[in-house]
Design a protein around this motif. Structure first.
Motif, short mmCIF file in Angstrom:
data_model
loop_
_atom_site.label_atom_id
_atom_site.label_comp_id
_atom_site.label_asym_id
_atom_site.label_seq_id
_atom_site.Cartn_x
_atom_site.Cartn_y
_atom_site.Cartn_z
N ALA A 197 0.87 -1.18 0.00
CA ALA A 197 0.00 0.00 0.00
C ALA A 197 0.90 1.23 0.00
O ALA A 197 1.28 1.75 1.05
N PHE A 198 1.25 1.67 -1.21
CA PHE A 198 2.22 2.75 -1.33
C PHE A 198 1.68 4.07 -0.78
O PHE A 198 2.43 4.88 -0.26
N GLY A 199 0.39 4.28 -0.88
CA GLY A 199 -0.19 5.51 -0.36
C GLY A 199 -0.06 5.62 1.14
O GLY A 199 0.41 6.63 1.68
N GLN A 200 -0.47 4.54 1.85
CA GLN A 200 -0.33 4.54 3.30
C GLN A 200 1.14 4.63 3.71
O GLN A 200 1.47 5.28 4.72
N LEU B 53 -8.87 13.55 5.63
CA LEU B 53 -8.94 14.54 4.57
C LEU B 53 -8.03 14.19 3.40
O LEU B 53 -8.27 14.62 2.28
N ILE B 54 -6.97 13.43 3.67
CA ILE B 54 -6.08 12.95 2.62
C ILE B 54 -6.37 11.47 2.40
O ILE B 54 -6.12 10.65 3.29
N ASP B 55 -6.92 11.12 1.25
CA ASP B 55 -7.32 9.74 0.97
C ASP B 55 -6.10 8.91 0.59
O ASP B 55 -5.44 9.18 -0.42
N ALA B 56 -5.82 7.89 1.41
CA ALA B 56 -4.66 7.04 1.12
C ALA B 56 -4.87 6.22 -0.15
O ALA B 56 -3.91 5.95 -0.89
N ASP B 57 -6.11 5.81 -0.42
CA ASP B 57 -6.37 5.04 -1.65
C ASP B 57 -6.09 5.88 -2.89
O ASP B 57 -5.55 5.37 -3.89
N ALA B 58 -6.45 7.14 -2.82
CA ALA B 58 -6.15 8.02 -3.97
C ALA B 58 -4.64 8.16 -4.17
O ALA B 58 -4.16 8.19 -5.30
N VAL B 59 -3.90 8.24 -3.07
CA VAL B 59 -2.44 8.31 -3.18
C VAL B 59 -1.90 7.01 -3.76
O VAL B 59 -0.96 7.01 -4.57
N ASN B 60 -2.49 5.87 -3.35
CA ASN B 60 -2.08 4.58 -3.91
C ASN B 60 -2.24 4.56 -5.42
O ASN B 60 -1.33 4.19 -6.17
N HIS B 61 -3.42 4.95 -5.90
CA HIS B 61 -3.68 4.95 -7.33
C HIS B 61 -2.77 5.94 -8.06
O HIS B 61 -2.32 5.67 -9.19
N TRP B 62 -2.48 7.05 -7.44
CA TRP B 62 -1.61 8.04 -8.07
C TRP B 62 -0.19 7.51 -8.23
O TRP B 62 0.43 7.65 -9.28
#
Length: 324
Positions: free
Chosen positions: A194-197, A268-277
């Motif tokens: 989980a790269f975003g987390q 407020l900062i979505d970790a899943d969105a960071v993962n997809h990015w």
């Protein structure tokens, strides 16, 4: 956040205070506040243990010259031995939990305080020490009223280094600690790819480390000249903060549940969105990434390897092997 902001303002001025408040706000919006506070709790328990034990060992090494060599060897072993080498025995003795991280952090952080204590006491000018003797100080009075205040800047640097060392090893200790701290959050997210987390939790660690480093350096007098407002020296202001802390502690002991407004809201900062990015960067920039990787491999790593193979030979040491 108010207390940290005031301490940061006292240590490094308005910019450090703003950066500290920003860091704590980042922990809130990413929902890593509980994990970060668990890590900070362990660090704040480790620091006094490491400081007092390190100070005692440093004073012993300074006053007893015969023990200096043995203590230096022990310090070198404590600092150079991999953390996993003594995490396994601690795991067998204490099992999984935060105690393992606490002890491992203290073992790793104590040498920094010991060496700074020895260095600070050795740098006490001889004329100051002689002035203490001429003032009819007993050995104990001379140590606490002359040597320690003179060596205080170096001792504060030792506290700063001890703090950072305890914080750094705490992340490694979380591997077998199984504790809900920020280090365990990084480890579990890395295992799950989980790269975003991982990025968000790693950012929390980096920001906390920078805040702790700047505040402790500022309190040690190495953070530059800070412009302190007059109200920072007011006893009334510090009394209000102390009363607020005591009140919060009493509320905690009374068992009254206090729910913060942001406790039930999503991050407020979505970790899943960071993962997809992050994952989207790989196919999007596949060509430049591959070019960069091949360039580093063929124009840096491979020539370095070939050069080392040809350079590190017995001939470079002044001898040559011949066949008989």
């Amino acid at each position: 956040m108010l207390v940290v902001g005031v301490v940061a303002l006292r240590a490094g001025g308005y910019r450090l205070a703003a950066f500290s408040i920003f860091t704590l706000g980042y922990l809130l919006v990413t929902k890593y506040w509980p994990q970060s506070m668990n890590t900070m709790a362990l660090v704040l328990l480790t620091i006094p243990i490491s400081v007092f034990v390190g100070l005692a060992i440093g004073v012993l090494a300074f006053q007893v010259k015969q023990a200096r060599a043995t203590i230096n060897v022990a310090l070198d072993v404590m600092q150079t031995m991999p953390a996993f080498a003594y995490l396994i025995p601690l795991l067998l003795l204490f099992g999984f939990g935060p105690v393992v991280g606490l002890i491992a952090s203290a073992v790793y952080a104590i040498p920094f305080m010991v060496k700074n204590t020895i260095l600070g006491l050795e740098r006490v000018p001889s004329d100051i020490a002689e002035a203490g003797v001429m003032s009819a100080c007993t050995p104990r009075q001379r140590f606490w009223l002359v040597d320690v205040p003179t060596a205080a800047p170096q001792l504060l640097v030792g506290i700063n280094q001890t703090t950072m060392a305890a914080f750094s090893i705490m992340i490694i200790a979380s591997i077998i600690g199984g504790f809900a701290d920020i280090g365990w959050e990084v480890l579990s997210s890395m295992r799950a790819a989980a790269f975003g987390q991982s990025l968000l939790a790693g950012g929390a660690i980096a920001l906390l480390a920078m805040v702790m480093d700047r505040i402790t350096l500022g309190l040690a007098g190495h953070g530059g000249a800070a412009q302190h407002p007059a109200w920072l020296t007011s006893r009334r202001m510090w009394s209000v903060i102390a009363i607020a802390l005591i009140g919060a502690w009493l509320i905690r002991l009374s068992g009254i549940a206090v729910t913060l407004p942001f406790a039930s809201t999503p991050a407020l900062i979505d970790a899943d969105a960071v993962n997809h990015w992050v994952l989207g960067l790989v196919p999007r920039f596949d060509g430049p990434i591959e070019t960069f990787k091949n360039g580093v491999l063929y124009y840096f790593i491979l020539p370095l390897r070939i050069g080392m193979i040809r350079a590190v030979t017995p001939l470079s040491w002044g001898i040559a092997l011949t066949q008989r």
